[in-house]
Design a protein around this motif. Structure first.
Motif, PDB file in Angstrom:
ATOM      1  N   UNK A  71       0.845  -1.195   0.000  1.00 48.31           N
ATOM      2  CA  UNK A  71       0.000   0.000   0.000  1.00 48.31           C
ATOM      3  C   UNK A  71       0.879   1.242   0.000  1.00 48.31           C
ATOM      4  N   UNK A  72       0.594   2.184  -0.880  1.00 45.68           N
ATOM      5  CA  UNK A  72       1.305   3.459  -0.916  1.00 45.68           C
ATOM      6  C   UNK A  72       0.924   4.279   0.316  1.00 45.68           C
ATOM      7  N   UNK A  73       1.923   4.754   1.047  1.00 42.07           N
ATOM      8  CA  UNK A  73       1.646   5.620   2.196  1.00 42.07           C
ATOM      9  C   UNK A  73       1.248   7.018   1.744  1.00 42.07           C
ATOM     10  N   UNK A  74       1.579   7.386   0.528  1.00 37.37           N
ATOM     11  CA  UNK A  74       1.256   8.717   0.017  1.00 37.37           C
ATOM     12  C   UNK A  74      -0.186   8.831  -0.447  1.00 37.37           C
ATOM     13  N   UNK A  75      -0.721   7.765  -1.041  1.00 37.07           N
ATOM     14  CA  UNK A  75      -2.074   7.827  -1.603  1.00 37.07           C
ATOM     15  C   UNK A  75      -3.053   6.852  -0.958  1.00 37.07           C
ATOM     16  N   UNK A  76      -2.546   5.807  -0.315  1.00 34.61           N
ATOM     17  CA  UNK A  76      -3.405   4.755   0.226  1.00 34.61           C
ATOM     18  C   UNK A  76      -3.735   3.686  -0.796  1.00 34.61           C
ATOM     19  N   UNK A  77      -3.359   3.900  -2.058  1.00 37.87           N
ATOM     20  CA  UNK A  77      -3.664   2.955  -3.138  1.00 37.87           C
ATOM     21  C   UNK A  77      -2.797   1.697  -3.046  1.00 37.87           C
ATOM     22  N   UNK A  78      -3.400   0.562  -3.358  1.00 37.94           N
ATOM     23  CA  UNK A  78      -2.627  -0.674  -3.438  1.00 37.94           C
ATOM     24  C   UNK A  78      -1.749  -0.620  -4.688  1.00 37.94           C
ATOM     25  N   UNK A  79      -0.644  -1.313  -4.628  1.00 40.49           N
ATOM     26  CA  UNK A  79       0.328  -1.303  -5.715  1.00 40.49           C
ATOM     27  C   UNK A  79       0.280  -2.625  -6.480  1.00 40.49           C
ATOM     28  N   UNK A  80       0.814  -2.631  -7.679  1.00 46.75           N
ATOM     29  CA  UNK A  80       0.862  -3.857  -8.471  1.00 46.75           C
ATOM     30  C   UNK A  80      -0.504  -4.249  -8.984  1.00 46.75           C
ATOM     31  N   UNK A  81      -0.752  -5.555  -9.042  1.00 45.20           N
ATOM     32  CA  UNK A  81      -1.993  -6.080  -9.608  1.00 45.20           C
ATOM     33  C   UNK A  81      -3.176  -5.961  -8.656  1.00 45.20           C
ATOM     34  N   UNK A  82      -2.920  -5.684  -7.373  1.00 45.92           N
ATOM     35  CA  UNK A  82      -4.008  -5.598  -6.396  1.00 45.92           C
ATOM     36  C   UNK A  82      -4.763  -4.282  -6.549  1.00 45.92           C
ATOM     37  N   UNK A  83      -6.054  -4.299  -6.196  1.00 48.16           N
ATOM     38  CA  UNK A  83      -6.887  -3.106  -6.325  1.00 48.16           C
ATOM     39  C   UNK A  83      -7.587  -2.832  -5.010  1.00 48.16           C
ATOM     40  N   UNK A  84      -7.467  -1.608  -4.538  1.00 48.78           N
ATOM     41  CA  UNK A  84      -8.109  -1.186  -3.304  1.00 48.78           C
ATOM     42  C   UNK A  84      -7.387   0.033  -2.766  1.00 48.78           C
ATOM     43  N   UNK A  85      -7.990   0.665  -1.783  1.00 46.99           N
ATOM     44  CA  UNK A  85      -7.393   1.878  -1.240  1.00 46.99           C
ATOM     45  C   UNK A  85      -7.654   1.968   0.253  1.00 46.99           C
ATOM     46  N   UNK A  86      -6.586   2.213   1.013  1.00 42.83           N
ATOM     47  CA  UNK A  86      -6.703   2.513   2.436  1.00 42.83           C
ATOM     48  C   UNK A  86      -6.907   4.019   2.544  1.00 42.83           C
ATOM     49  N   UNK A  87      -7.803   4.443   3.389  1.00 44.45           N
ATOM     50  CA  UNK A  87      -8.134   5.863   3.500  1.00 44.45           C
ATOM     51  C   UNK A  87      -6.945   6.659   4.025  1.00 44.45           C
TER      52      UNK A  87
END
Length: 110
Positions: A71-87
């Motif tokens: 998970x990107x700490x800057x955006x919350x977006x998952x990286x690579x092939x995974x899809x999702x976002x931490x707020x």
């Protein structure tokens, strides 16, 4: 109510680690990236709700301890092939103190 809430000292967050801030609905994880930057996310992986604060911090990312989602700490977006976002939680530094947006500490609307 102030727009920003003091949640601790910058030095309370270990290098390449996290500190958890209790919040209604979902705790907040404040991370210290490898370059010393502080960033905050809800402490829940978008995959299965794993505690991101217990993951491994690398660069400006954290790897979830349950299923290795990055998970990107800057955006919350998952990286690579995974899809999702931490707020992502708004955060700022005032001297040696960490402040988060007061709205992040309010109970979530149903």
């Amino acid at each position: 109510m102030s727009d920003w809430i003091d949640v601790g000292a910058v030095d309370d967050v270990p290098a390449l680690g996290a500190r958890v801030v209790q919040a209604p609905g979902s705790d907040i994880a404040v991370f210290k990236a490898d370059d010393g930057t502080l960033l905050a996310l809800r402490d829940r992986c978008p995959h299965k709700g794993g505690p991101l604060s217990q993951g491994i911090v690398h660069g400006h990312s954290v790897t979830c301890p349950l299923h290795d989602w990055v998970i990107s700490l800057e955006s919350g977006e998952s990286q690579g092939a995974d899809h999702g976002c931490a707020h992502k939680i708004p955060l700022r530094i005032n001297g040696t103190r960490i402040l988060v947006a007061a709205s992040a500490l309010l109970p979530k609307a149903a």
